[in-house]
Design a protein around this motif. Structure first.
Motif, PDB file in Angstrom:
ATOM      1  N   ILE A 105       0.845  -1.207   0.000  1.00 51.82           N
ATOM      2  CA  ILE A 105       0.000   0.000   0.000  1.00 51.82           C
ATOM      3  C   ILE A 105       0.873   1.247   0.000  1.00 51.82           C
ATOM      4  CG2 ILE A 105      -1.653   1.328   1.381  1.00 51.82           C
ATOM      5  CD1 ILE A 105      -2.838  -1.428   2.244  1.00 51.82           C
ATOM      6  N   ASP A 106       1.951   1.210   0.765  1.00 54.17           N
ATOM      7  CA  ASP A 106       2.884   2.337   0.794  1.00 54.17           C
ATOM      8  C   ASP A 106       3.492   2.563  -0.590  1.00 54.17           C
ATOM      9  OD1 ASP A 106       4.603   4.347   2.010  1.00 54.17           O
ATOM     10  OD2 ASP A 106       6.215   2.862   1.862  1.00 54.17           O
ATOM     11  N   TYR A 107       3.826   1.466  -1.266  1.00 50.08           N
ATOM     12  CA  TYR A 107       4.451   1.543  -2.590  1.00 50.08           C
ATOM     13  C   TYR A 107       3.456   1.940  -3.675  1.00 50.08           C
ATOM     14  CZ  TYR A 107       6.732   0.025  -6.892  1.00 50.08           C
ATOM     15  OH  TYR A 107       7.248  -0.033  -8.164  1.00 50.08           O
ATOM     16  N   ASN A 108       2.259   1.326  -3.652  1.00 51.38           N
ATOM     17  CA  ASN A 108       1.279   1.606  -4.698  1.00 51.38           C
ATOM     18  C   ASN A 108      -0.146   1.482  -4.155  1.00 51.38           C
ATOM     19  OD1 ASN A 108      -0.029   2.061  -7.084  1.00 51.38           O
ATOM     20  ND2 ASN A 108       0.846   0.344  -8.193  1.00 51.38           N
ATOM     21  N   GLY A 109      -0.456   2.348  -3.214  1.00 46.80           N
ATOM     22  CA  GLY A 109      -1.793   2.358  -2.627  1.00 46.80           C
ATOM     23  C   GLY A 109      -2.860   2.830  -3.591  1.00 46.80           C
ATOM     24  N   GLU A 110      -2.457   3.634  -4.584  1.00 52.58           N
ATOM     25  CA  GLU A 110      -3.437   4.134  -5.558  1.00 52.58           C
ATOM     26  C   GLU A 110      -4.074   2.983  -6.325  1.00 52.58           C
ATOM     27  OE1 GLU A 110      -4.813   7.081  -5.983  1.00 52.58           O
ATOM     28  OE2 GLU A 110      -3.641   7.704  -4.228  1.00 52.58           O
ATOM     29  N   LYS A 111      -3.276   1.992  -6.668  1.00 55.42           N
ATOM     30  CA  LYS A 111      -3.802   0.828  -7.392  1.00 55.42           C
ATOM     31  C   LYS A 111      -4.846   0.108  -6.537  1.00 55.42           C
ATOM     32  CE  LYS A 111      -2.455  -3.520  -9.591  1.00 55.42           C
ATOM     33  NZ  LYS A 111      -1.350  -4.438  -9.919  1.00 55.42           N
ATOM     34  N   PHE A 112      -4.545  -0.070  -5.252  1.00 58.36           N
ATOM     35  CA  PHE A 112      -5.466  -0.746  -4.345  1.00 58.36           C
ATOM     36  C   PHE A 112      -6.758   0.067  -4.186  1.00 58.36           C
ATOM     37  CE2 PHE A 112      -6.250  -2.622   0.084  1.00 58.36           C
ATOM     38  CZ  PHE A 112      -6.769  -3.788  -0.430  1.00 58.36           C
ATOM     39  N   LYS A 113      -6.616   1.383  -4.034  1.00 57.46           N
ATOM     40  CA  LYS A 113      -7.801   2.233  -3.891  1.00 57.46           C
ATOM     41  C   LYS A 113      -8.666   2.208  -5.145  1.00 57.46           C
ATOM     42  CE  LYS A 113      -6.777   5.488  -0.234  1.00 57.46           C
ATOM     43  NZ  LYS A 113      -6.548   6.872   0.178  1.00 57.46           N
ATOM     44  N   LYS A 114      -8.022   2.123  -6.293  1.00 58.33           N
ATOM     45  CA  LYS A 114      -8.770   2.046  -7.544  1.00 58.33           C
ATOM     46  C   LYS A 114      -9.628   0.778  -7.581  1.00 58.33           C
ATOM     47  CE  LYS A 114      -8.145   2.514 -12.533  1.00 58.33           C
ATOM     48  NZ  LYS A 114      -7.192   2.619 -13.639  1.00 58.33           N
ATOM     49  N   ILE A 115      -9.066  -0.335  -7.099  1.00 53.90           N
ATOM     50  CA  ILE A 115      -9.813  -1.594  -7.020  1.00 53.90           C
ATOM     51  C   ILE A 115     -10.987  -1.443  -6.056  1.00 53.90           C
ATOM     52  CG2 ILE A 115      -9.684  -4.004  -6.242  1.00 53.90           C
ATOM     53  CD1 ILE A 115      -6.688  -3.933  -7.135  1.00 53.90           C
ATOM     54  N   LEU A 116     -10.720  -0.897  -4.870  1.00 52.02           N
ATOM     55  CA  LEU A 116     -11.755  -0.762  -3.843  1.00 52.02           C
ATOM     56  C   LEU A 116     -12.869   0.201  -4.243  1.00 52.02           C
ATOM     57  CD1 LEU A 116      -9.482  -0.532  -0.654  1.00 52.02           C
ATOM     58  CD2 LEU A 116     -10.812  -2.511  -1.406  1.00 52.02           C
ATOM     59  N   ASN A 117     -12.525   1.202  -5.046  1.00 49.05           N
ATOM     60  CA  ASN A 117     -13.505   2.231  -5.406  1.00 49.05           C
ATOM     61  C   ASN A 117     -14.220   1.983  -6.731  1.00 49.05           C
ATOM     62  OD1 ASN A 117     -13.093   3.776  -3.072  1.00 49.05           O
ATOM     63  ND2 ASN A 117     -11.281   4.742  -3.963  1.00 49.05           N
ATOM     64  N   LYS A 118     -13.854   0.896  -7.417  1.00 51.49           N
ATOM     65  CA  LYS A 118     -14.544   0.563  -8.667  1.00 51.49           C
ATOM     66  C   LYS A 118     -16.033   0.379  -8.363  1.00 51.49           C
ATOM     67  CE  LYS A 118     -14.605  -2.939 -12.297  1.00 51.49           C
ATOM     68  NZ  LYS A 118     -14.164  -4.304 -12.642  1.00 51.49           N
ATOM     69  N   LYS A 119     -16.878   0.953  -9.194  1.00 53.69           N
ATOM     70  CA  LYS A 119     -18.318   0.976  -8.915  1.00 53.69           C
ATOM     71  C   LYS A 119     -18.890  -0.428  -8.735  1.00 53.69           C
ATOM     72  CE  LYS A 119     -22.685   2.866 -10.475  1.00 53.69           C
ATOM     73  NZ  LYS A 119     -23.432   3.589 -11.523  1.00 53.69           N
ATOM     74  N   SER A 120     -18.561  -1.341  -9.647  1.00 53.92           N
ATOM     75  CA  SER A 120     -19.124  -2.698  -9.551  1.00 53.92           C
ATOM     76  C   SER A 120     -18.613  -3.423  -8.307  1.00 53.92           C
ATOM     77  CB  SER A 120     -18.799  -3.499 -10.814  1.00 53.92           C
ATOM     78  OG  SER A 120     -17.403  -3.554 -11.039  1.00 53.92           O
ATOM     79  N   PHE A 121     -17.363  -3.139  -7.907  1.00 55.88           N
ATOM     80  CA  PHE A 121     -16.806  -3.745  -6.694  1.00 55.88           C
ATOM     81  C   PHE A 121     -17.554  -3.236  -5.466  1.00 55.88           C
ATOM     82  CE2 PHE A 121     -13.880  -4.109  -3.132  1.00 55.88           C
ATOM     83  CZ  PHE A 121     -13.316  -5.359  -3.312  1.00 55.88           C
ATOM     84  N   LYS A 122     -17.780  -1.922  -5.409  1.00 54.43           N
ATOM     85  CA  LYS A 122     -18.493  -1.328  -4.267  1.00 54.43           C
ATOM     86  C   LYS A 122     -19.931  -1.835  -4.201  1.00 54.43           C
ATOM     87  CE  LYS A 122     -17.347   2.777  -2.400  1.00 54.43           C
ATOM     88  NZ  LYS A 122     -16.332   2.358  -1.463  1.00 54.43           N
ATOM     89  N   ASN A 123     -20.553  -1.983  -5.374  1.00 53.43           N
ATOM     90  CA  ASN A 123     -21.927  -2.488  -5.407  1.00 53.43           C
ATOM     91  C   ASN A 123     -22.007  -3.929  -4.911  1.00 53.43           C
ATOM     92  OD1 ASN A 123     -22.913  -0.087  -6.413  1.00 53.43           O
ATOM     93  ND2 ASN A 123     -22.905  -0.752  -8.531  1.00 53.43           N
ATOM     94  N   THR A 124     -20.964  -4.692  -5.154  1.00 55.01           N
ATOM     95  CA  THR A 124     -20.949  -6.108  -4.762  1.00 55.01           C
ATOM     96  C   THR A 124     -20.551  -6.294  -3.303  1.00 55.01           C
ATOM     97  OG1 THR A 124     -20.331  -6.708  -7.031  1.00 55.01           O
ATOM     98  CG2 THR A 124     -20.044  -8.398  -5.351  1.00 55.01           C
ATOM     99  N   PHE A 125     -19.547  -5.552  -2.846  1.00 49.11           N
ATOM    100  CA  PHE A 125     -18.975  -5.800  -1.511  1.00 49.11           C
ATOM    101  C   PHE A 125     -19.093  -4.627  -0.538  1.00 49.11           C
ATOM    102  CE2 PHE A 125     -16.393  -8.218  -4.632  1.00 49.11           C
ATOM    103  CZ  PHE A 125     -16.790  -9.485  -4.275  1.00 49.11           C
ATOM    104  N   GLY A 126     -19.374  -3.436  -1.031  1.00 44.88           N
ATOM    105  CA  GLY A 126     -19.377  -2.285  -0.133  1.00 44.88           C
ATOM    106  C   GLY A 126     -17.958  -1.944   0.300  1.00 44.88           C
ATOM    107  N   GLU A 127     -17.765  -1.776   1.593  1.00 43.43           N
ATOM    108  CA  GLU A 127     -16.454  -1.430   2.146  1.00 43.43           C
ATOM    109  C   GLU A 127     -15.729  -2.691   2.619  1.00 43.43           C
ATOM    110  OE1 GLU A 127     -15.420   1.725   2.079  1.00 43.43           O
ATOM    111  OE2 GLU A 127     -17.340   2.398   1.258  1.00 43.43           O
ATOM    112  N   LEU A 128     -14.481  -2.523   3.030  1.00 46.77           N
ATOM    113  CA  LEU A 128     -13.754  -3.621   3.671  1.00 46.77           C
ATOM    114  C   LEU A 128     -14.520  -4.072   4.915  1.00 46.77           C
ATOM    115  CD1 LEU A 128     -10.068  -2.289   3.547  1.00 46.77           C
ATOM    116  CD2 LEU A 128     -10.982  -4.230   2.264  1.00 46.77           C
ATOM    117  N   MET A 129     -14.429  -5.353   5.245  1.00 49.53           N
ATOM    118  CA  MET A 129     -15.100  -5.865   6.438  1.00 49.53           C
ATOM    119  C   MET A 129     -14.612  -5.109   7.675  1.00 49.53           C
ATOM    120  SD  MET A 129     -15.112  -9.972   5.679  1.00 49.53           S
ATOM    121  CE  MET A 129     -15.614 -10.427   7.321  1.00 49.53           C
TER     122      MET A 129
END
Length: 196
Positions: A105-129
């Motif tokens: 995350i320190d090295y490339n947190g933007e990539k991880f945030k992009k995955i978490l914030n993708k609309k279809s991902f958020k619609n399926t899972f919401g936030e992290l547990m």
């Protein structure tokens, strides 16, 4: 259990065969999938009373982890009387794994945030547990770090709740495959973090 052992084995054996079928289908959609038979995937029915003495002797659900590979997060299916869901990622990983995730995350947190914030991902899972978070920043990371909101997590897992109606539908396996595919970039990010 003694009164219903025959019925339990019938349901368990059906679930194992069902998992075998799903395992084959998942291997076709993910070239990096680790084949996991139903017998390998299914969790034992007994609760671990050594660590959870207040729990009942037997679980009220079937749990199974597919795409199992040592040191990585699996794709978990939980079918129960009161609660059913699909989950994946790394829940309360050991310190070494958690350190590796934070380094990624320190090295490339933007990539991880992009995955978490993708609309279809958020619609399926919401936030992290939801899980316990650090109150301050982890060692070696500034409290002003641009990804401090992620770095403070102790778990990196997501969940999708299932209804009884979905579970008994003929297309349930196909629904799970779509959920698996939606979760895959998230799991790949974490698995790469703890193995690279």
């Amino acid at each position: 259990m003694d009164e219903h052992r025959k019925e339990y084995y019938e349901v368990r054996d059906f679930y194992i065969e069902w998992l075998n079928q799903l395992d084959i289908k998942l291997a076709k959609v993910d070239p990096d999938y680790s084949p996991t038979t139903g017998k390998q995937a299914i969790n034992r029915i007994n609760n671990n009373l050594l660590f959870h003495p207040n729990k009942p002797v037997y679980k009220d659900h079937f749990g199974a982890g597919l795409d199992k590979e040592k040191g990585k997060g699996d794709f978990y299916i939980h079918i129960g009387i009161n609660e059913s869901f699909v989950a994946g990622g790394l829940y309360k990983p050991k310190k070494e794994m958690l350190d590796s995730i934070r380094a990624a995350i320190d090295y490339n947190g933007e990539k991880f945030k992009k995955i978490l914030n993708k609309k279809s991902f958020k619609n399926t899972f919401g936030e992290l547990m939801e899980d316990e978070k650090l109150k301050t920043s982890p060692k070696a990371y500034s409290k002003d770090h641009e990804h401090i909101d992620l770095l403070r997590n102790k778990s990196f897992a997501v969940m999708h709740s299932l209804t009884h109606k979905e579970i008994v539908n003929d297309d349930f396996q196909e629904q799970l495959i779509e959920i698996y595919k939606e979760m895959l970039p998230f799991r790949n990010y974490l698995n790469n973090a703890v193995t690279v």
